[in-house]
Scaffold this active site. Structure first.
Site, mmCIF file in Angstrom:
data_model
loop_
_atom_site.group_PDB
_atom_site.id
_atom_site.type_symbol
_atom_site.label_atom_id
_atom_site.label_comp_id
_atom_site.label_asym_id
_atom_site.label_seq_id
_atom_site.Cartn_x
_atom_site.Cartn_y
_atom_site.Cartn_z
ATOM 1 N N LYS A 1 0.645 -1.243 0.020
ATOM 2 C CA LYS A 1 -0.001 -0.222 -0.001
ATOM 3 C C LYS A 1 1.000 1.247 0.071
ATOM 4 O O LYS A 1 0.635 2.166 -0.689
ATOM 5 C CB LYS A 1 -1.017 -0.006 1.288
ATOM 6 C CG LYS A 1 -1.921 -1.086 1.377
ATOM 7 C CD LYS A 1 -2.733 -1.132 2.619
ATOM 8 C CE LYS A 1 -2.006 -0.888 4.099
ATOM 9 N NZ LYS A 1 -1.406 -2.211 4.197
ATOM 10 N N ARG B 1 -9.359 1.886 9.018
ATOM 11 C CA ARG B 1 -8.962 0.446 9.235
ATOM 12 C C ARG B 1 -10.003 -0.155 10.040
ATOM 13 O O ARG B 1 -9.715 -1.432 10.520
ATOM 14 C CB ARG B 1 -7.517 0.418 10.143
ATOM 15 C CG ARG B 1 -6.401 -0.357 9.444
ATOM 16 C CD ARG B 1 -5.194 0.049 9.913
ATOM 17 N NE ARG B 1 -4.026 -0.710 9.659
ATOM 18 C CZ ARG B 1 -3.000 -0.256 9.167
ATOM 19 N NH1 ARG B 1 -2.908 0.935 8.878
ATOM 20 N NH2 ARG B 1 -1.972 -1.273 9.037
ATOM 21 N N ARG C 1 11.454 -6.273 4.368
ATOM 22 C CA ARG C 1 11.568 -4.861 4.094
ATOM 23 C C ARG C 1 12.666 -4.294 5.426
ATOM 24 O O ARG C 1 12.773 -4.715 6.345
ATOM 25 C CB ARG C 1 10.222 -4.404 4.640
ATOM 26 C CG ARG C 1 10.191 -2.728 4.815
ATOM 27 C CD ARG C 1 9.185 -2.071 5.418
ATOM 28 N NE ARG C 1 8.037 -2.972 6.076
ATOM 29 C CZ ARG C 1 6.617 -2.517 6.019
ATOM 30 N NH1 ARG C 1 6.077 -1.736 5.172
ATOM 31 N NH2 ARG C 1 5.888 -3.419 6.850
ATOM 32 N N ARG D 1 11.859 -2.909 11.079
ATOM 33 C CA ARG D 1 10.960 -2.204 11.638
ATOM 34 C C ARG D 1 10.627 -3.324 12.848
ATOM 35 O O ARG D 1 10.268 -4.406 12.708
ATOM 36 C CB ARG D 1 9.512 -2.207 10.827
ATOM 37 C CG ARG D 1 9.538 -0.671 10.794
ATOM 38 C CD ARG D 1 8.316 -0.358 9.536
ATOM 39 N NE ARG D 1 6.876 -0.886 10.021
ATOM 40 C CZ ARG D 1 5.966 -0.764 9.062
ATOM 41 N NH1 ARG D 1 6.158 0.110 8.138
ATOM 42 N NH2 ARG D 1 4.767 -1.303 9.471
ATOM 43 N N ARG E 1 -0.295 -8.941 13.096
ATOM 44 C CA ARG E 1 -0.861 -7.884 12.232
ATOM 45 C C ARG E 1 -1.665 -8.546 11.123
ATOM 46 O O ARG E 1 -2.710 -7.793 10.949
ATOM 47 C CB ARG E 1 0.247 -7.169 11.628
ATOM 48 C CG ARG E 1 1.016 -6.331 12.630
ATOM 49 C CD ARG E 1 2.393 -5.496 12.113
ATOM 50 N NE ARG E 1 2.208 -4.767 10.771
ATOM 51 C CZ ARG E 1 3.152 -4.730 9.943
ATOM 52 N NH1 ARG E 1 4.412 -5.550 10.148
ATOM 53 N NH2 ARG E 1 3.268 -4.157 8.924
HETATM 54 P P1 AP5 Z 1 4.877 -1.470 1.778
HETATM 55 O O1 AP5 Z 1 4.456 -0.436 0.574
HETATM 56 O O2 AP5 Z 1 5.570 -0.848 2.727
HETATM 57 O O3 AP5 Z 1 3.466 -2.329 2.047
HETATM 58 P P2 AP5 Z 1 2.411 -1.605 2.935
HETATM 59 O O4 AP5 Z 1 1.102 -2.407 2.584
HETATM 60 O O5 AP5 Z 1 2.348 -0.320 3.031
HETATM 61 O O6 AP5 Z 1 2.738 -2.111 4.498
HETATM 62 P P3 AP5 Z 1 2.928 -1.766 5.777
HETATM 63 O O7 AP5 Z 1 3.573 -2.704 6.763
HETATM 64 O O8 AP5 Z 1 3.708 -0.523 5.919
HETATM 65 O O9 AP5 Z 1 1.311 -1.797 6.014
HETATM 66 P P4 AP5 Z 1 0.935 -1.527 7.555
HETATM 67 O O10 AP5 Z 1 -0.581 -1.417 7.039
HETATM 68 O O11 AP5 Z 1 0.998 -2.893 8.437
HETATM 69 O O12 AP5 Z 1 1.583 -0.511 8.186
HETATM 70 P P5 AP5 Z 1 1.216 0.941 8.677
HETATM 71 O O13 AP5 Z 1 2.489 1.496 8.555
HETATM 72 O O14 AP5 Z 1 0.361 1.395 7.819
HETATM 73 O O15 AP5 Z 1 5.723 -2.735 1.001
HETATM 74 C C1 AP5 Z 1 6.123 -3.717 1.948
HETATM 75 C C2 AP5 Z 1 7.327 -4.339 1.296
HETATM 76 O O16 AP5 Z 1 7.175 -4.961 0.079
HETATM 77 C C3 AP5 Z 1 8.422 -3.057 1.370
HETATM 78 O O17 AP5 Z 1 9.878 -3.837 1.506
HETATM 79 C C4 AP5 Z 1 8.493 -2.925 -0.405
HETATM 80 O O18 AP5 Z 1 9.961 -2.559 -1.013
HETATM 81 C C5 AP5 Z 1 7.977 -4.284 -0.924
HETATM 82 N N1 AP5 Z 1 7.127 -4.165 -1.973
HETATM 83 C C6 AP5 Z 1 6.102 -3.494 -2.558
HETATM 84 N N2 AP5 Z 1 5.571 -3.557 -3.224
HETATM 85 C C7 AP5 Z 1 6.137 -4.874 -3.900
HETATM 86 C C8 AP5 Z 1 5.942 -5.509 -5.439
HETATM 87 N N3 AP5 Z 1 5.122 -5.391 -6.016
HETATM 88 N N4 AP5 Z 1 7.005 -6.592 -5.415
HETATM 89 C C9 AP5 Z 1 8.007 -6.983 -4.587
HETATM 90 N N5 AP5 Z 1 8.131 -5.879 -3.324
HETATM 91 C C10 AP5 Z 1 7.468 -5.102 -3.023
HETATM 92 O O19 AP5 Z 1 0.813 0.664 10.259
HETATM 93 C C11 AP5 Z 1 1.741 0.399 11.355
HETATM 94 C C12 AP5 Z 1 1.004 0.206 12.534
HETATM 95 O O20 AP5 Z 1 0.561 1.746 12.811
HETATM 96 C C13 AP5 Z 1 -0.205 -0.650 12.595
HETATM 97 O O21 AP5 Z 1 -0.018 -1.929 13.083
HETATM 98 C C14 AP5 Z 1 -0.972 0.358 13.904
HETATM 99 O O22 AP5 Z 1 -0.544 -0.359 15.098
HETATM 100 C C15 AP5 Z 1 -0.839 1.721 13.433
HETATM 101 N N6 AP5 Z 1 -1.817 2.105 12.535
HETATM 102 C C16 AP5 Z 1 -1.616 2.941 11.294
HETATM 103 N N7 AP5 Z 1 -2.905 3.343 10.784
HETATM 104 C C17 AP5 Z 1 -3.824 2.829 11.775
HETATM 105 C C18 AP5 Z 1 -5.110 3.014 11.749
HETATM 106 N N8 AP5 Z 1 -5.828 3.910 10.723
HETATM 107 N N9 AP5 Z 1 -5.731 2.733 12.959
HETATM 108 C C19 AP5 Z 1 -4.981 2.058 13.970
HETATM 109 N N10 AP5 Z 1 -3.918 1.702 13.999
HETATM 110 C C20 AP5 Z 1 -3.019 2.455 13.097
#
Ligand code: AP5
Length: 224
Positions: free
Chosen positions: A22, A98, A137, A170, A181
């Site tokens: 994402k 979310r 990652r 991370r 997660r």
């Molecule tokens: P990446 O693009 O980073 O994936 P992502 O879906 O954004 O993954 P995240 O782990 O960041 O999402 P998340 O939803 O768990 O975490 P967030 O930071 O929002 O890609 C992942 C990896 O794959 C990278 O290494 C990339 O290079 C690689 N990649 C990407 N595309 C690829 C492809 N096509 N082919 C190969 N490799 C690829 O949230 C973290 C925490 O914050 C949550 O757990 C929660 O505690 C809190 N939080 C955030 N938002 C909320 C909310 N709205 N409500 C409550 N808590 C929240």
């Protein structure tokens, strides 16, 4: 700017399991449309890095355990950000909403601001692909750039291309937290797929391919 109607002011949502890509796609999409990319995970990590009470509590009590931060906290952060001038032409939300409560909150906020949800892109890929992306990652704690040891390595191992800072693993990308997660996503977030399908704004994107192919599919879906 892409070829789509640039006068439409809309909010775009990126949904999908943790690690599906994402952030990678939302960043590129926002850049193509020249609108802000609002990532709640990045904002919370930034607050923790600045050692604000809210950021430190969110990190220690929820994020490092793979749990969701309470709705009121995240909604407050999003409300402040959506109210800023640069969002008046639309924006991209990455990682928000979310929960059902966050989606309801967003509906009211966007209606007040006159910024409808234009599309919710649901990025879908098999769980083993998602887990492999997450576990490989590496992130820059300084500028937030993301890498992958296999798919997107930095030019110099362990060092951020953008700012030269040492990359980190991370805390929530460790195997046991990754599984938690995924569980939390299925229990609390997956229901939003039906929510946005019911509002006729959901677009499913096959996110199992390479970054460029997925980006092209998203931009085409946006114009269509
Ligand atoms: P990446 O693009 O980073 O994936 P992502 O879906 O954004 O993954 P995240 O782990 O960041 O999402 P998340 O939803 O768990 O975490 P967030 O930071 O929002 O890609 C992942 C990896 O794959 C990278 O290494 C990339 O290079 C690689 N990649 C990407 N595309 C690829 C492809 N096509 N082919 C190969 N490799 C690829 O949230 C973290 C925490 O914050 C949550 O757990 C929660 O505690 C809190 N939080 C955030 N938002 C909320 C909310 N709205 N409500 C409550 N808590 C929240």
């Amino acid at each position: 700017m892409d070829g789509a109607d640039s006068t439409r002011k809309e909010v775009f949502i990126f949904l999908g399991p943790p690690g599906v890509g994402k952030g990678t796609q939302a960043f590129r999409f926002a850049k193509a449309l020249e609108i802000p990319h609002i990532a709640t995970g990045d904002m919370l990590r930034d607050a923790a890095a600045r050692k604000t009470p809210l950021g430190l509590e969110a990190k220690s009590k929820y994020m490092d355990q793979g749990k969701l931060v309470p709705d009121e906290v995240v909604q407050g952060i999003v409300q402040d950000r959506l109210g800023q001038d640069d969002c008046q032409g639309g924006c991209v939300l990455d990682g928000f909403p979310r929960t059902g409560a966050q989606a309801e909150y967003l509906e009211q906020a966007t209606s007040r601001l006159g910024l409808p949800v234009g599309k919710a892109f649901y990025l879908d890929a098999p769980e083993e692909v998602v887990v492999e992306r997450t576990s490989g990652r590496r992130a820059c704690p300084s500028c937030g750039s993301n890498y992958h040891v296999k798919h997107l390595p930095p030019k110099k191992e362990g060092i951020c291309d953008e700012c030269g800072t040492e990359l980190i693993w991370r805390p929530d990308d460790r195997p046991e937290t990754v599984l938690e997660r995924q569980r939390v996503y299925r229990a609390q977030t997956a229901e939003l797929i039906d929510y946005y399908e019911g509002r006729s704004v959901l677009t499913r994107i096959d996110a199992s391919g390479d970054v460029e192919t997925i980006q092209k599919a998203i931009l085409e879906a946006r114009s269509g």
